[in-house]
Scaffold this motif. Structure first.
Motif, mmCIF file in Angstrom:
data_model
loop_
_atom_site.group_PDB
_atom_site.id
_atom_site.type_symbol
_atom_site.label_atom_id
_atom_site.label_comp_id
_atom_site.label_asym_id
_atom_site.label_seq_id
_atom_site.Cartn_x
_atom_site.Cartn_y
_atom_site.Cartn_z
ATOM 1 N N LEU A 384 10.970 54.900 46.638
ATOM 2 C CA LEU A 384 11.131 54.402 45.276
ATOM 3 C C LEU A 384 12.532 53.822 45.081
ATOM 4 C CD1 LEU A 384 9.934 53.965 42.519
ATOM 5 C CD2 LEU A 384 10.622 56.282 41.883
ATOM 6 N N MET A 385 13.561 54.518 45.589
ATOM 7 C CA MET A 385 14.927 54.013 45.440
ATOM 8 C C MET A 385 15.122 52.712 46.215
ATOM 9 S SD MET A 385 17.527 57.283 45.361
ATOM 10 C CE MET A 385 18.883 56.306 44.724
ATOM 11 N N LEU A 386 14.496 52.599 47.384
ATOM 12 C CA LEU A 386 14.614 51.360 48.142
ATOM 13 C C LEU A 386 13.990 50.185 47.377
ATOM 14 C CD1 LEU A 386 13.893 52.497 51.821
ATOM 15 C CD2 LEU A 386 16.071 51.719 50.871
ATOM 16 N N SER A 387 12.935 50.466 46.599
ATOM 17 C CA SER A 387 12.315 49.402 45.813
ATOM 18 C C SER A 387 13.138 49.051 44.577
ATOM 19 C CB SER A 387 10.900 49.807 45.394
ATOM 20 O OG SER A 387 10.925 50.804 44.391
ATOM 21 N N GLU A 388 14.063 49.949 44.180
ATOM 22 C CA GLU A 388 14.861 49.737 42.979
ATOM 23 C C GLU A 388 16.280 49.258 43.264
ATOM 24 O OE1 GLU A 388 13.091 53.283 40.088
ATOM 25 O OE2 GLU A 388 14.677 53.759 41.506
ATOM 26 N N ILE A 389 16.836 49.648 44.396
ATOM 27 C CA ILE A 389 18.274 49.529 44.598
ATOM 28 C C ILE A 389 18.737 48.107 44.897
ATOM 29 C CG2 ILE A 389 18.261 50.023 47.081
ATOM 30 C CD1 ILE A 389 20.718 51.783 46.645
ATOM 31 N N PHE A 390 17.905 47.304 45.549
ATOM 32 C CA PHE A 390 18.345 45.978 45.965
ATOM 33 C C PHE A 390 18.176 44.954 44.849
ATOM 34 C CE2 PHE A 390 16.915 47.895 50.053
ATOM 35 C CZ PHE A 390 18.156 47.930 50.680
ATOM 36 N N PRO A 391 19.221 44.157 44.574
ATOM 37 C CA PRO A 391 19.078 43.049 43.628
ATOM 38 C C PRO A 391 18.083 42.025 44.160
ATOM 39 C CG PRO A 391 21.394 43.516 44.097
ATOM 40 C CD PRO A 391 20.584 44.279 45.101
ATOM 41 N N LEU A 392 17.548 41.205 43.263
ATOM 42 C CA LEU A 392 16.534 40.226 43.650
ATOM 43 C C LEU A 392 16.996 39.337 44.794
ATOM 44 C CD1 LEU A 392 15.241 39.049 40.160
ATOM 45 C CD2 LEU A 392 13.929 40.305 41.864
ATOM 46 N N LYS A 393 18.265 38.963 44.787
ATOM 47 C CA LYS A 393 18.753 37.989 45.757
ATOM 48 C C LYS A 393 18.632 38.482 47.188
ATOM 49 C CE LYS A 393 22.609 34.842 46.572
ATOM 50 N NZ LYS A 393 21.785 33.653 46.346
ATOM 51 N N ILE A 394 18.768 39.802 47.417
ATOM 52 C CA ILE A 394 18.687 40.315 48.788
ATOM 53 C C ILE A 394 17.571 41.347 48.940
ATOM 54 C CG2 ILE A 394 21.133 39.884 49.274
ATOM 55 C CD1 ILE A 394 21.554 42.968 48.937
ATOM 56 N N ARG A 395 16.584 41.329 48.026
ATOM 57 C CA ARG A 395 15.525 42.346 48.086
ATOM 58 C C ARG A 395 14.710 42.235 49.379
ATOM 59 N NH1 ARG A 395 12.678 42.921 42.751
ATOM 60 N NH2 ARG A 395 14.617 44.035 42.360
ATOM 61 N N GLY A 396 14.294 41.036 49.735
ATOM 62 C CA GLY A 396 13.515 40.885 50.961
ATOM 63 C C GLY A 396 14.326 41.275 52.183
ATOM 64 N N LEU A 397 15.570 40.817 52.240
ATOM 65 C CA LEU A 397 16.457 41.135 53.352
ATOM 66 C C LEU A 397 16.696 42.639 53.438
ATOM 67 C CD1 LEU A 397 18.399 40.006 55.562
ATOM 68 C CD2 LEU A 397 20.174 39.983 53.788
ATOM 69 N N GLY A 398 17.008 43.250 52.287
ATOM 70 C CA GLY A 398 17.322 44.674 52.260
ATOM 71 C C GLY A 398 16.135 45.550 52.603
ATOM 72 N N MET A 399 14.957 45.251 52.025
ATOM 73 C CA MET A 399 13.767 46.051 52.306
ATOM 74 C C MET A 399 13.347 45.913 53.763
ATOM 75 S SD MET A 399 12.432 48.026 49.993
ATOM 76 C CE MET A 399 10.704 48.164 50.456
ATOM 77 N N GLY A 400 13.389 44.693 54.289
ATOM 78 C CA GLY A 400 12.990 44.483 55.679
ATOM 79 C C GLY A 400 13.906 45.208 56.643
ATOM 80 N N ALA A 401 15.218 45.080 56.430
ATOM 81 C CA ALA A 401 16.184 45.730 57.327
ATOM 82 C C ALA A 401 16.102 47.251 57.213
ATOM 83 C CB ALA A 401 17.597 45.248 56.996
ATOM 84 N N SER A 402 15.932 47.762 55.998
ATOM 85 C CA SER A 402 15.858 49.212 55.800
ATOM 86 C C SER A 402 14.607 49.803 56.435
ATOM 87 C CB SER A 402 15.885 49.545 54.303
ATOM 88 O OG SER A 402 17.092 49.132 53.718
#
Length: 479
Positions: A384-402
């Motif tokens: 849930l935090m991973l879906s909330e923590i990243f701003p829109l600009k890096i959401r795809g990058l952040g979720m994929g890398a995490s």
């Protein structure tokens, strides 16, 4: 052409949208059920594979962890493919991969084929781990999003529990004949087929349709899963956000040059790591062997291991309830302290108690305690935090890398655990996990922010201040 949508012909009836939404949630979370079953079934199948395939600690680790290695790449590329082709189509592809991977594992003639088949199955597991939560988030009403998304976690642990139950039944009833592990594995074909059939009747994500410019279909889908008033209101919001969402996909590694974005990115990576270094999957993958080494016989260990599955399901129910009541950070830290304490006690009692049934029950009680904290606090909070923590600009990058890093750490634990067990014994192995747990607590206390009831702007402000570079980053806002 639009996919058939459940309830299409009666979409206008008052209250029908709730039934349609429930159906969509149930069908899509079969991906989570398969995720859970395929990761949990190895727990009971492995002891029988050892005999039939002649596994050593090294090949045992490879058979278990090849799925996890595949999952890392499934997670890395699954999200991008879902962005390109649609969430629904990606889930259909995953259903086929689940089916093909399961059949290949079931009929594997040797260790090499089993490792390759488990890798293919891992691609499906990893793809489901990122695609299903995103789909659920995008079809959910905003006020129920947190609870609906975490239902996927509930289905994952339910799948693991079902695997433990079937393993125990088959092992205790037909454990002597060779090949019983093949029957344990093949059961997963049933939910895979159900997922593929059900997905044919699911609508595409309205947000993905809007991002593709299909606004007519967006409204049509929303009218089937919302009341008419809610559909109209949400359609205007989704339409207005479509351009912004498109721009958000433009985020790249260059954006990590901004200090606060870099800090939030690494906080997300850290969340992924500390969810895994508790050693949770050493219990979920090797629980039967841990209990057998603690004093239970093989068949008795299969039955006792069901308790781990039961507590995982019950704790996840509690965790879903707590998410609406307690701060995410507080839940995470409480879970980390609880799991680390349980790991320390497992190592201690494995060392001082003589081998026998009494020690087996003590270790079982401690693994159950461990899973209560892990599945009731750490696991639901992490995704849930991973879906909330990243701003829109890096959401795809952040979720994929995490997600990629989470599965790689999972792979390393799954691969290394049987070799650690053979080299240093059960007590020292869990002392190692306890030390890692202390490091996880320190990281969470220092770097993980509270995200509950905080807006994106609040989080931006927090990270800019912590980065100590607010003036320079002031102009670098998130779309």
């Amino acid at each position: 052409m639009s996919a058939p949508v459940p309830g299409k012909e009666t979409a206008g009836r008052p209250g029908n949208h709730k039934r349609v939404l429930r159906t969509v949630i149930i069908i899509s979370t079969f991906g989570g059920l398969l995720f859970g079953y395929d990761t949990g079934v190895i727990n009971g199948a492995l002891p029988y594979m050892q005999e039939d395939l002649g596994l050593t600690p090294l090949t045992e680790g490879l058979v278990t962890s090849s799925l996890l290695f595949g999952a890392a790449f499934g997670a890395l590329f699954g999200g991008r493919l879902a962005d390109r082709n649609g969430r629904r189509k990606m889930i259909m592809v995953l259903a086929v991969l689940f089916l093909a991977g399961t059949l290949a594992c079931t009929f594997s003639p040797n260790t090499e084929v089993m490792i390759a088949a488990r890798f293919v199955l891992g691609l499906a597991v990893g793809g489901a781990s990122v695609t299903v939560p995103v789909y659920l988030a995008e079809v959910s009403p905003s006020d129920r999003r947190g609870r609906i998304v975490t239902q996927n976690e509930l289905m994952i642990v339910t799948g693991q529990l079902l695997a433990f139950v079937f393993n125990a039944y088959l092992g205790n009833s037909f454990g002597e004949p060779h090949g019983i592990w093949r029957w344990m594995l093949v059961i997963a074909t049933l939910p895979a087929i159900a997922l593929w059939i059900g997905t044919n009747f699911m609508p595409e994500s309205p947000r993905w349709l809007a991002s593709s410019g299909s606004f007519g279909e967006t409204l049509s889908v929303l009218q089937r899963i919302r009341s008419q008033a809610e559909a109209r209101k949400e359609f205007e919001e989704v339409k207005a956000m479509a351009v912004e969402d498109y721009k958000s996909k433009m985020g790249s590694w260059k954006d990590l040059g901004i200090p606060w974005l870099r800090r939030i990115f690494f906080a997300g990576l850290g969340l992924a790591v500390i969810q895994q270094i508790t050693g949770v999957n050493s219990i979920m993958y090797y629980g039967t062997q841990i209990l057998a080494q603690s004093g239970f016989g093989r068949e008795a260990a299969l039955t006792a291991n069901i308790a781990n599955g039961v507590i995982s399901v019950l704790a996840t129910f509690v965790g879903i309830w707590l998410l609406g009541k307690v701060g995410r950070r507080r839940m995470l830290l409480t879970g980390q302290v609880g799991t680390t304490t349980a790991l320390l006690l497992i190592g201690l009692f494995s060392l001082i108690l003589p081998e026998g049934t009494a020690r087996g029950f003590v270790i079982l009680a401690l693994t159950v305690t461990f899973l209560a904290f892990q599945q009731g606090a750490i696991s639901p909070v992490t995704w849930l935090m991973l879906s909330e923590i990243f701003p829109l600009k890096i959401r795809g990058l952040g979720m994929g890398a995490s997600a990629f890093l989470l599965w790689i750490v999972n792979f390393l634990i799954g691969f290394g655990f049987p070799q650690l067990l053979a080299a240093i014994g059960i007590s020292n192995t869990f002392f190692v996990f306890a030390v890692l747990g202390v490091a996880a607590i320190a990281f969470a206390a220092k770097y993980v922010p509270e995200t509950k009831d905080k807006s994106l702007e609040d989080l931006e402000h927090h990270f800019k201040n912590v980065a100590g570079n607010a003036p320079q980053a002031a102009g670098a806002t998130v779309p």
